[in-house]
Structure formats: C-alpha cells, structure tokens
Design an enzyme around this catalytic site. Structure first.
Site, PDB file in Angstrom:
ATOM      1  N   ASP A  21       0.851  -1.193   0.000  1.00  0.00           N
ATOM      2  CA  ASP A  21       0.000   0.000   0.000  1.00  0.00           C
ATOM      3  C   ASP A  21       0.885   1.242   0.000  1.00  0.00           C
ATOM      4  O   ASP A  21       1.565   1.531   0.977  1.00  0.00           O
ATOM      5  CB  ASP A  21      -0.896  -0.040   1.245  1.00  0.00           C
ATOM      6  CG  ASP A  21      -1.674   1.248   1.462  1.00  0.00           C
ATOM      7  OD1 ASP A  21      -1.817   2.026   0.497  1.00  0.00           O
ATOM      8  OD2 ASP A  21      -2.129   1.458   2.604  1.00  0.00           O
ATOM      9  N   ASN A  23      -0.183   4.476  -0.440  1.00  0.00           N
ATOM     10  CA  ASN A  23      -0.812   5.745  -0.055  1.00  0.00           C
ATOM     11  C   ASN A  23      -1.540   5.696   1.280  1.00  0.00           C
ATOM     12  O   ASN A  23      -2.277   6.620   1.626  1.00  0.00           O
ATOM     13  CB  ASN A  23      -1.765   6.225  -1.158  1.00  0.00           C
ATOM     14  CG  ASN A  23      -2.889   5.227  -1.423  1.00  0.00           C
ATOM     15  OD1 ASN A  23      -2.988   4.201  -0.763  1.00  0.00           O
ATOM     16  ND2 ASN A  23      -3.729   5.535  -2.400  1.00  0.00           N
ATOM     17  N   ASP A  25      -4.053   3.810   2.533  1.00  0.00           N
ATOM     18  CA  ASP A  25      -5.501   3.595   2.665  1.00  0.00           C
ATOM     19  C   ASP A  25      -5.844   2.154   3.046  1.00  0.00           C
ATOM     20  O   ASP A  25      -7.023   1.789   3.093  1.00  0.00           O
ATOM     21  CB  ASP A  25      -6.236   3.989   1.381  1.00  0.00           C
ATOM     22  CG  ASP A  25      -5.857   3.127   0.183  1.00  0.00           C
ATOM     23  OD1 ASP A  25      -4.970   2.259   0.311  1.00  0.00           O
ATOM     24  OD2 ASP A  25      -6.450   3.323  -0.900  1.00  0.00           O
ATOM     25  N   ASP A  29      -1.734  -1.224  -4.146  1.00  0.00           N
ATOM     26  CA  ASP A  29      -2.023  -0.455  -5.352  1.00  0.00           C
ATOM     27  C   ASP A  29      -0.883  -0.566  -6.357  1.00  0.00           C
ATOM     28  O   ASP A  29       0.149  -1.184  -6.081  1.00  0.00           O
ATOM     29  CB  ASP A  29      -2.284   1.016  -5.002  1.00  0.00           C
ATOM     30  CG  ASP A  29      -1.255   1.572  -4.002  1.00  0.00           C
ATOM     31  OD1 ASP A  29      -0.051   1.423  -4.254  1.00  0.00           O
ATOM     32  OD2 ASP A  29      -1.679   2.131  -2.972  1.00  0.00           O
ATOM     33  N   ASP A  98      -4.220 -10.199 -15.870  1.00  0.00           N
ATOM     34  CA  ASP A  98      -5.329 -11.143 -15.941  1.00  0.00           C
ATOM     35  C   ASP A  98      -6.322 -10.721 -17.016  1.00  0.00           C
ATOM     36  O   ASP A  98      -6.655  -9.535 -17.141  1.00  0.00           O
ATOM     37  CB  ASP A  98      -6.050 -11.207 -14.592  1.00  0.00           C
ATOM     38  CG  ASP A  98      -5.840 -12.536 -13.888  1.00  0.00           C
ATOM     39  OD1 ASP A  98      -6.164 -13.563 -14.507  1.00  0.00           O
ATOM     40  OD2 ASP A  98      -5.352 -12.537 -12.749  1.00  0.00           O
ATOM     41  N   ASP A 199      -8.076 -16.133 -17.302  1.00  0.00           N
ATOM     42  CA  ASP A 199      -8.783 -16.698 -16.162  1.00  0.00           C
ATOM     43  C   ASP A 199      -9.932 -17.605 -16.586  1.00  0.00           C
ATOM     44  O   ASP A 199     -10.684 -17.283 -17.502  1.00  0.00           O
ATOM     45  CB  ASP A 199      -9.333 -15.545 -15.309  1.00  0.00           C
ATOM     46  CG  ASP A 199     -10.135 -16.026 -14.124  1.00  0.00           C
ATOM     47  OD1 ASP A 199      -9.533 -16.614 -13.219  1.00  0.00           O
ATOM     48  OD2 ASP A 199     -11.368 -15.803 -14.115  1.00  0.00           O
ATOM     49  N   GLU A 257      -5.772 -20.765 -17.897  1.00  0.00           N
ATOM     50  CA  GLU A 257      -6.073 -21.432 -16.630  1.00  0.00           C
ATOM     51  C   GLU A 257      -7.266 -22.347 -16.860  1.00  0.00           C
ATOM     52  O   GLU A 257      -8.331 -21.887 -17.268  1.00  0.00           O
ATOM     53  CB  GLU A 257      -6.414 -20.420 -15.539  1.00  0.00           C
ATOM     54  CG  GLU A 257      -6.698 -21.091 -14.192  1.00  0.00           C
ATOM     55  CD  GLU A 257      -7.746 -20.375 -13.359  1.00  0.00           C
ATOM     56  OE1 GLU A 257      -7.695 -20.513 -12.117  1.00  0.00           O
ATOM     57  OE2 GLU A 257      -8.617 -19.687 -13.933  1.00  0.00           O
ATOM     58  N   HIS A 336      -3.490 -17.245  -5.775  1.00  0.00           N
ATOM     59  CA  HIS A 336      -4.439 -16.458  -4.991  1.00  0.00           C
ATOM     60  C   HIS A 336      -5.699 -17.221  -4.619  1.00  0.00           C
ATOM     61  O   HIS A 336      -6.508 -16.733  -3.823  1.00  0.00           O
ATOM     62  CB  HIS A 336      -4.819 -15.194  -5.774  1.00  0.00           C
ATOM     63  CG  HIS A 336      -5.482 -15.511  -7.084  1.00  0.00           C
ATOM     64  ND1 HIS A 336      -4.766 -15.917  -8.201  1.00  0.00           N
ATOM     65  CD2 HIS A 336      -6.784 -15.504  -7.459  1.00  0.00           C
ATOM     66  CE1 HIS A 336      -5.610 -16.148  -9.189  1.00  0.00           C
ATOM     67  NE2 HIS A 336      -6.832 -15.902  -8.774  1.00  0.00           N
ATOM     68  N   ASP A 337      -5.903 -18.402  -5.184  1.00  0.00           N
ATOM     69  CA  ASP A 337      -7.099 -19.201  -4.920  1.00  0.00           C
ATOM     70  C   ASP A 337      -6.826 -20.414  -4.040  1.00  0.00           C
ATOM     71  O   ASP A 337      -7.744 -21.211  -3.803  1.00  0.00           O
ATOM     72  CB  ASP A 337      -7.697 -19.698  -6.243  1.00  0.00           C
ATOM     73  CG  ASP A 337      -8.445 -18.611  -6.998  1.00  0.00           C
ATOM     74  OD1 ASP A 337      -8.902 -17.650  -6.350  1.00  0.00           O
ATOM     75  OD2 ASP A 337      -8.575 -18.722  -8.227  1.00  0.00           O
TER      76      ASP A 337
END
Length: 566
Positions: A21, A23, A25, A29, A98, A199, A257, A336-337
């Site tokens: 991150d 910034n 928040d 990003d 992706d 994907d 994929e 990520h899955d």
C-alpha cells in the site's frame, strides 16, 4: 521449441490488493508494485503477473469486472499502469495481466442492459433460462457452492454463474459479444502489456441441453463440473481469439487457466502446433490431499487427508514427460485461490524454513516456467482468524450459508475447513517487516495481517544468508544460468517410495540429479543402479554439504542438487 523469453522467465504473481500500500488507505495499489520492483528484480523475477486491477465492485476482489477499460480507483489510474509498464521495461522485466473472459460483474453495463427485458440487444451476451417448475433450470452446483443459477424477477428468468451470483457468465456463442471482447484485448495490447493469464478459460462453453442429475443424499445441487468445463467448443473460441488478437503480437505470451484439465486436455490447450496458449495452469498436483467421501456436503476442495507422496510424484511425471517436446509446462505451488504451500504440503512447525527450501527445490528444478506466488519466497503461511467476520472471501460466506445455515455442519467444523482451505489464506497482506501491519500499510489493512509477521517477513530474511528468501535467489540464479534445468528432459526414480523425490534432468551430455526428503523424518535412500556417474558436484543444498553416495541418510526435509559427470 526453445529460446522464447517466456520459457526462460521467472514469473511472480501479485495480488495487488495485498502486495504493498503506497498511499496509506489499507489497500495495495499499482504504485506499491512499482516501489517493490527492485526487490523482485533482486529475487530473480523477470516478469510479473498482476491479478485484476479493473474497475469492479470487488465482490470477488476484481474478478468481477464492471469496466475492462478502467482501473479500480483504489488501485490507481491508467497513468499509474503505464508507469508500471515503463518501469518494468527499464529493468528488462515484463507485465502479464489477468484476462477475464468467462464472466463480468452484474454491475457491468452489458449486464445492466441484459436484464432489462428479453428483447434488449445485450440480452444474449449472457446465459438466461426459464425456471423448471418453480426451481432453477438445472440442479448444477456453483464452484462457490449453491446453484449456478440466480433468479431475476425483472423478466422472471434465471441467469447462469459458475462463480459468485454477482459474476454472471458470458455467452460465448454470441459473435457480437466475442467481437467486443476482442476489441478490449487489442486495446490492452496496444497499451503495451506483455501477456495475459487467461482466467477460467475452461468454462467458456457448457452443455446447452442443461440436463439434471440425481443429487447426493443431503444435498440440493450436484457438482457436475464437466457440464461447463473443458468442453470442445472452448478451443474454437481460443483459436478465433488468437487469430483476431494475439497472433498479431508475436512477443506476447498467453497462459491459460483450466481447472480439471487432464493431460490430454492440456495438450489441446497448449501444444506447440495448436495455436492456442503458450502454457496452461492446471491443478492436477494441487488437490491430491482431498477426501471427498469424508464430507460429501461440501465441494471436495474443502476436504483433506494426509498426502500420499506417490500421487504427487505421478502428477509431476505425468506432465513433465507427457508435455516434453510437445508443449511448455508451468511450475507453481499455489496462487491467490489456494492455501499456502507450507501449510498445505509442508509444515508450520520449527522446520518451516528448511521445508520451504525443499519444496522450492522439488518443484523449480523441473521443466517449465516457475510462477512464484507473493510471499512464498519468505514462507508465508495460512491464517487462522477466530471470527468468521474477519474473512473477506465471498466463497467462504456462500459455503457457510450452504452448510451451517442448512444444518449440514457445525460452526466449529466449518471454521476448521476455512482455516485449511480458504482463499483468504493466500490474500493476507504481504509481510515486509515486523513493523505494524507488517510494513504493508501505515493503517489497518482491508484484511488482517497474519500474526506471524513478526517472525516471518522480508526484512528479517534479506540480510540473513541462510534465509528462505536468499535460498530462492540462489536457486533461481542456478536455474536461469543452466540450460539443462530449463530445457532438459525429466526422469523420475523411486516412484513407489513414500518419502523421497528423486529425479534427473539431462540435456545432451549434461545431467543433474535432484534428491529430496519430503517429510519430517530421517530416511535412508539407495540410488538406483541405472543412475550412472563417475563424479558429482553439489550445486545447492538446504541443510549441509554432503557428497553424493549410493547409500545416503537424509535429514528431515533435506534437499540436494548435484551435477553428474560420466
């Protein structure tokens, strides 16, 4: 086929929401990625794959796209992305993004139009069907649990979604829809991206007869994924897409994929003579420890048993041998899955770092392009939040509703399954330091940090010579400077051994031997007679320096790589 940049690449998958991150928040990003490019370069990474950053209501963290041409505000602007491309290319690195072809968000303008009435020009961009006597058109189960159908009262129809109900499936039989997708692809290619990870491409077609099935006892829906996965028409769509887009950009790489793809399927998707993908991500080796019979009321990924190493080795051999000379392979432990590999196939115990080095050695000395998932190189692990409310993955809440909500499982049981298998295990913030919020952000992140960040983080490992991070650096440097470890053939030995992974990589007159003890016990191993050599040189090891011998006693999780001389 040899010499393509993507064959000699080391890829690194970034989940932008959780990477860095910039910034304050609480959300990662694009500028955060830019700030960490030198770290990735030093790791040996030559290309990054960034998960979706498109404009999205974030029901599934960006895979539910509402505008393919814009970035989500929390990730940055198009100018930020152009800067990322520029900064990558300065470092002789590349960007893979992706590409989501199977579905959009239900907030995409196409779907907003589609649901208005049956005569809308966008109606056929999606898959609509009438109900079946007050029930959904079929009793097919979604990958996220529950029905693949969602009722829409506007026109008294159901729309299909193999994932979240906020991610309606696109109708690839519609040529106008396909044309719009191709225009979008060309737009990104012109912007300068170097490739796509495509994907869920396996699901672009389905059985349009929509048959029903007898549901298992206690269940309302049936996991008949074959009705919408890896069907023949998918290949026609991919070839048409390439002819219209990718073939005009010869340096661009495409990585499909396809969950559930067999070896035969994989060759259809990415054999050199097929004009489809350059590589395929398939999940054959990822779920070998599932035990569907133990809990038929949940999708099989939520079940587990002890890993039988022989199954894992057979999976490796299937694709290493079956693709050799015909197609290019991908090498990855998780994404990520999926759960973190140390928690999945390794250990979270005191030997986690030695085990992490072994797991890296077992996989990345094989043939194919490595794809490291963020945090793997420092040994990030699954997270065990105490409260369901601390999780963020939409799949978890659907699963919980379909099990605990229907009296099929207890809260405690499902929390244990979530701890083992949740996709959020891979999505906790990257652990950069032992500072608050793991150095990921200066404020509370969008999802809590794994509490073990104080001992497992980048800063701690950077300057420690024997760290997992520095082992990854050495391993990839060896691989990238050794053509045999990129292009050589693969031969598996001791296939029926329950503890040892032993294989060779050879290319002409050069040969390497990889020997690993996969578990936490001392093991004796005898080299097979058909491994012939006059001398050997230890290339890398994770515990000690030891000469190769016919009889060896391996320590728990020990990994050794030798160059053989004949």
């Amino acid at each position: 086929m040899r010499g393509k940049w993507w064959q000699e690449a080391v890829l690194y998958e970034i989940y932008p929401r959780s990477f860095y991150d910039s910034n304050g928040d609480g959300i990662g990003d694009i500028q955060g990625i830019i700030k960490k490019l030198d770290y990735l370069k030093a790791l040996g990474v030559t290309a990054i794959w960034v998960c979706p950053f498109y404009k999205s209501p974030m029901d599934d963290n960006g895979y539910d796209v509402s505008d393919f041409y814009s970035l989500a505000e929390e990730y940055g602007t198009l100018e930020d992305l152009k800067m990322l491309i520029e900064e990558l290319h300065k470092r002789e690195m590349r960007l893979i993004i992706d590409l989501i072809l199977n579905h959009t968000s239900d907030e995409h303008p196409w779907f907003i139009e589609s649901r208005k009435n049956e005569d809308n020009p966008y109606r056929d961009y999606y898959i609509w069907r009438k109900g079946n006597n007050g029930k959904p058109p079929t009793n097919w189960e979604s990958f996220f649990g529950g029905s693949v159908w969602e009722y829409d009262e506007t026109t008294d129809y159901y729309y299909m979604h193999v994932f979240s109900k906020k991610m309606p499936d696109l109708n690839w039989r519609n040529p106008k829809m396909r044309e719009d997708m191709y225009q979008m692809i060309k737009w990104w290619l012109e912007l300068g991206v170097d490739g796509f990870r495509v994907d869920a491409v396996a699901h672009l077609s389905r059985n349009w007869d929509f048959p029903n099935y007898k549901a298992p006892e206690g269940k309302e829906y049936v996991a008949c994924y074959h009705e919408y996965s890896n069907r023949p028409e998918v290949h026609d769509y991919i070839k048409e897409m390439n002819e219209r887009t990718m073939n005009h950009y010869p340096e661009v790489v495409t990585i499909g994929e396809a969950g559930g793809a067999s070896l035969e399927d994989t060759l259809k998707y990415c054999a050199y003579d097929r004009n489809e993908f350059h590589m395929l991500i398939q999940f054959d080796h990822c779920w070998l420890d599932t035990d569907p019979d133990s809990a038929p009321y949940v999708p099989s990924k939520w079940t587990w048993k002890d890993l039988d190493l022989r199954d894992l080795k057979r999976s490796f051999k299937k694709y290493q041998v079956g693709l050799y000379g015909k197609a290019w392979n991908t090498l990855y432990w998780s994404n990520h899955d999926q759960p973190r590999v140390l928690s999945h196939y390794g250990t979270e115990g005191p030997d986690w770092e030695v085990c992490g080095k072994m797991l890296a050695t077992v996989l990345y000395m094989q043939g194919g392009t490595p794809i490291i998932y963020q945090g793997e190189e420092i040994g990030m692990m699954n997270v065990k939040f105490d409260n369901l409310e601390d999780y963020r993955d939409v799949e978890i809440f659907t699963l919980y509703k379909e099990t605990v909500g229907k009296g099929l499982a207890t809260h405690e049981e499902m929390m244990e399954r979530i701890h083992h298998r949740s996709r959020d295990n891979a999505r906790t913030p990257m652990q950069w330091s032992d500072e608050p919020y793991a150095g990921f952000s200066t404020t509370e992140p969008w999802i809590k940090v794994n509490p073990n960040y104080t001992k497992i983080n980048v800063d701690e490992q950077l300057n420690r010579e024997d760290s997992l991070l520095n082992y990854y650096k050495r391993l990839f440097k060896i691989r990238q400077n050794t053509p045999t470890l990129i292009y050589g053939d693969f031969k598996l030995y001791l296939e029926d051994d329950e503890n040892i992974v032993l294989y060779t990589r050879s290319d002409g007159n050069e040969e390497y031997l990889v020997l690993c003890n996969f578990f936490d016990q001392h093991v004796k191993v005898t080299l097979p007679n058909d491994i012939e050599y006059q001398a050997s040189e230890l290339i890398i090891s994770n515990i000690r320096e030891i000469n190769l011998q016919v009889e060896m006693n391996l320590q728990p999780y020990e990994a050794l790589v030798y160059k053989l001389f004949k």
